[in-house]
Scaffold this motif. Structure first.
Motif, PDB file in Angstrom:
ATOM      1  N   MET A  53       0.801  -1.210  -0.225  1.00 29.73           N
ATOM      2  CA  MET A  53       0.067  -0.176   0.085  1.00 29.73           C
ATOM      3  C   MET A  53       0.439   1.375  -0.134  1.00 29.73           C
ATOM      4  N   VAL A  54       2.247   1.120   0.481  1.00 32.11           N
ATOM      5  CA  VAL A  54       3.068   2.180   0.506  1.00 32.11           C
ATOM      6  C   VAL A  54       3.354   2.366  -0.769  1.00 32.11           C
ATOM      7  N   ALA A  55       4.108   1.607  -1.529  1.00 30.31           N
ATOM      8  CA  ALA A  55       4.057   1.982  -2.594  1.00 30.31           C
ATOM      9  C   ALA A  55       3.230   2.204  -3.483  1.00 30.31           C
ATOM     10  N   ALA A  56       1.905   1.930  -3.657  1.00 29.51           N
ATOM     11  CA  ALA A  56       0.572   2.039  -4.300  1.00 29.51           C
ATOM     12  C   ALA A  56       0.357   3.646  -3.718  1.00 29.51           C
ATOM     13  N   TRP A  57       0.067   4.325  -2.540  1.00 31.39           N
ATOM     14  CA  TRP A  57      -0.573   5.507  -2.059  1.00 31.39           C
ATOM     15  C   TRP A  57      -1.025   6.261  -3.181  1.00 31.39           C
ATOM     16  N   PRO A  58      -1.303   6.525  -3.344  1.00 34.09           N
ATOM     17  CA  PRO A  58      -2.339   7.671  -4.442  1.00 34.09           C
ATOM     18  C   PRO A  58      -2.047   9.250  -3.717  1.00 34.09           C
ATOM     19  N   PHE A  59      -2.118   9.331  -2.467  1.00 33.12           N
ATOM     20  CA  PHE A  59      -1.776  10.928  -2.278  1.00 33.12           C
ATOM     21  C   PHE A  59      -0.816  11.440  -1.612  1.00 33.12           C
ATOM     22  N   ARG A  60      -0.273  12.345  -3.151  1.00 30.44           N
ATOM     23  CA  ARG A  60       1.865  12.849  -2.185  1.00 30.44           C
ATOM     24  C   ARG A  60       1.912  12.514  -1.116  1.00 30.44           C
ATOM     25  N   CYS A  61       1.146  12.685   0.194  1.00 36.37           N
ATOM     26  CA  CYS A  61       1.684  12.536   1.191  1.00 36.37           C
ATOM     27  C   CYS A  61       0.874  10.959   2.314  1.00 36.37           C
ATOM     28  N   LEU A  62       1.853  10.603   2.704  1.00 31.55           N
ATOM     29  CA  LEU A  62       1.091   9.160   4.010  1.00 31.55           C
ATOM     30  C   LEU A  62       1.735   9.410   4.798  1.00 31.55           C
ATOM     31  N   PRO A  63       1.266  10.737   5.918  1.00 30.96           N
ATOM     32  CA  PRO A  63       1.544  11.070   7.316  1.00 30.96           C
ATOM     33  C   PRO A  63       0.995   9.798   8.677  1.00 30.96           C
ATOM     34  N   VAL A  64       1.483   8.292   8.050  1.00 32.12           N
ATOM     35  CA  VAL A  64       1.880   7.451   9.242  1.00 32.12           C
ATOM     36  C   VAL A  64       1.973   7.623   9.897  1.00 32.12           C
ATOM     37  N   GLY A  65       2.764   8.694  10.786  1.00 39.66           N
ATOM     38  CA  GLY A  65       3.004   9.439  12.458  1.00 39.66           C
ATOM     39  C   GLY A  65       2.523   9.161  13.253  1.00 39.66           C
ATOM     40  N   LEU A  99       3.344   8.821  -4.011  1.00 40.88           N
ATOM     41  CA  LEU A  99       4.084   9.711  -2.731  1.00 40.88           C
ATOM     42  C   LEU A  99       4.593  10.609  -3.051  1.00 40.88           C
ATOM     43  N   GLU A 100       5.550  11.342  -2.199  1.00 39.61           N
ATOM     44  CA  GLU A 100       6.446  11.436  -2.887  1.00 39.61           C
ATOM     45  C   GLU A 100       6.955  12.339  -0.483  1.00 39.61           C
ATOM     46  N   VAL A 101       6.163  12.364   0.408  1.00 36.39           N
ATOM     47  CA  VAL A 101       6.458  12.598   1.774  1.00 36.39           C
ATOM     48  C   VAL A 101       5.757  11.578   2.524  1.00 36.39           C
TER      49      VAL A 101
END
Length: 507
Positions: A53-65, A99-101
């Motif tokens: 899912m990280v590799a395919a994340w459709p948004f520019r940012c993944l706020p996993v923290g 995903l960029e960030v």
């Protein structure tokens, strides 16, 4: 009774039961389902699905923290494995956002809450926009760089396993990765080289640095070259720096460390907030620190430090402090310093100063008298703290009478007058109540106060202190203004500034 599962929840649960199907379906999955599905996989520690899912994340940012604690090594590896998959892809998925960030900061909780609680899958553009930090993504060797963002608070002497793994992982991918740490806090004196840790991050992106717990001069000097690279540092807090006890440390070695540290201040072009607490080497060197700064400070807190006459003389005329909104000189002893120097400093701050703390400065009546004209003109003051000084009832009345122009004050903290103590320093309750009542009436005669405290010295027997206070005067009937209370300080609380954090027992 729990709410029934929605159709979307049931669909997500069914999909996650079949790992291979879930991973193969990601490229066809509507982007609205990604956040709630990711959250479900995260809770279930389905690491293979998380990586995909990280590799395919459709948004520019993944706020996993907002979901994870950094010490979960299994989850951390899964997320970083997913980032590796993304980096290795020659053709990234054809989605509107990519995903960029990867954001490890404990922020953007609203993003997950809104997506997870939206049944129709529609999320406000504002919720998406708030998770898109403004980041410059450089190209290195023709490759697009992915950004990892985090804030670190390093309380232990050792790096945790997760941080060690992340640093190792990041070092191997320097050509395609930038790591941004905007807020970095060092706690206990480390058993590692802090400069090596800084090599993982982009030093120019650090905005808030704190060194907060008994470092020796040599360790701080070790960090100094990295400090000089923090061109965008806005807030610097250094606390409890002591001299190494090793016998082989001669004067020349000490001077070399001083020079290494102090020179770096000339590189901090954007520093606005400077906090120096219990920093022994500041004595007779304050001018060297402040002279190197390029821009005016908003906050200057020099606390529990010994300052020389030359230090105060320079501070009173330093060009970089004329715009201060926050001045804290708590526990700087003024007994042996020329009292007009403080007056000259306040005269320069009458138009800007909002917070003034002179707690524990051993100020006496004649010193307060000297600063009253300048203090009375600081019309922007919101908070003042004069606790733990040696002032008589007469002097305190003068001080309060000179605050007529300070109509913006919301919090005032003053010492109880000398007259409330007996010959051995114990508080006389009736005298305490009478004197503080007089002081409050004096204050109310010149303006309408909001929150005011008169605080005694700490009792040597019970470790408590007495407080006479008024809160929200405009809402309280006059007969309730006078309240005598004994505040018993918890064993870990040494500063009565935080009166809201202790138990107040009214007699």
């Amino acid at each position: 009774m729990s709410s029934p599962l929605t159709l979307q929840m049931l669909a997500r649960s069914s999909l996650l039961k079949n790992e291979a199907l879930a991973i193969s379906a990601l490229n066809m999955l509507p982007m609205e389902l990604f956040p709630p599905l990711f959250k479900d996989a995260f809770k279930g520690k389905q690491t293979n699905i998380l990586s995909a899912m990280v590799a395919a994340w459709p948004f520019r940012c993944l706020p996993v923290g907002a979901l994870m604690k950094f010490h979960d090594l299994e989850i951390l590896k899964a997320v970083l494995d997913g980032l590796d998959l993304l980096i290795q892809q020659k053709d990234r998925p054809s989605r509107s956002c990519k995903l960029e960030v990867l954001d490890f900061r404990d922020a953007h909780h609203n993003f997950w809450n809104v997506w997870a609680g939206t049944e129709d899958g529609v999320c406000s553009p504002d919720v998406i926009r708030e998770t898109q930090p403004v980041v410059h993504h450089p190209e290195r060797q023709g490759k697009v760089v992915v950004t990892v963002m985090m804030n670190l608070s390093l309380k232990s002497r050792h790096l945790c396993k997760c941080l060690k793994y992340f640093c190792w992982w990041a070092q191997q991918r320097k050509d395609v990765l930038q790591v941004i740490c905007e807020k970095l806090e060092f706690g206990a004196r480390p058993f590692y080289n802090p400069l090596e840790l800084l090599e993982v991050f982009e030093p120019c992106c650090i905005q808030d640095l704190e060194v907060n717990a008994h470092w020796d001069l040599r360790t701080l000097a070790m960090l100094a070259p990295g400090l000089g690279q923090m061109k965008n540092l806005q807030k610097l807090r250094i606390k409890k720096i002591f001299m190494p006890l090793h016998s082989f440390w001669n004067q020349e070695m000490k001077q070399q460390c001083f020079r290494q540290i102090i020179f770096q201040f000339s590189q901090l072009n954007k520093l606005q907030h400077l906090y120096l607490n219990c920093v022994f080497f500041l004595n007779a060197r304050l001018d060297q620190v402040l002279r190197n700064l390029h821009s005016p400070l908003e906050t200057l807190a020099i606390t529990r430090c010994a300052l020389s006459e030359s230090d105060m003389s320079y501070l009173s005329q330093c060009p970089n402090v004329h715009r201060l909104t926050h001045l804290d000189l708590s526990d700087v002893t003024f007994l042996n310093l020329s009292h007009p120097l403080l007056e000259r400093l306040l005269e320069r701050l009458t138009a800007t100063l909002q917070i003034l703390k002179l707690k524990g400065c051993m100020l006496m009546d004649f010193q307060i008298d000297v600063i009253l004209p300048a203090l009375s003109q600081c019309c922007q003051l919101v908070k003042v703290n004069f606790m733990k000084n040696f002032l008589s009832l007469t002097s305190l009345k003068k001080l309060l009478q000179h605050t007529a122009n300070l109509t913006q004050l919301t919090l005032e903290m003053y010492p109880a007058p000398d007259e409330v103590y007996d010959d051995i320093g114990d508080v006389l309750p009736d005298r305490f109540n009478q004197c503080c009542s007089e002081l409050l009436e004096t204050l109310r005669a010149v303006r309408q106060p909001k929150e005011v405290y008169f605080v005694s010295k700490k009792c040597l027997d019970c470790r408590g202190f007495c407080v006479y206070y008024q809160k929200n005067a405009q809402l309280t009937p006059p007969q309730h203004f006078s309240t005598y209370a004994c505040v018993f300080v918890l064993s870990h609380l040494t500063d009565p500034d935080s009166l809201k954090d202790v138990q107040v027992l009214k007699s």
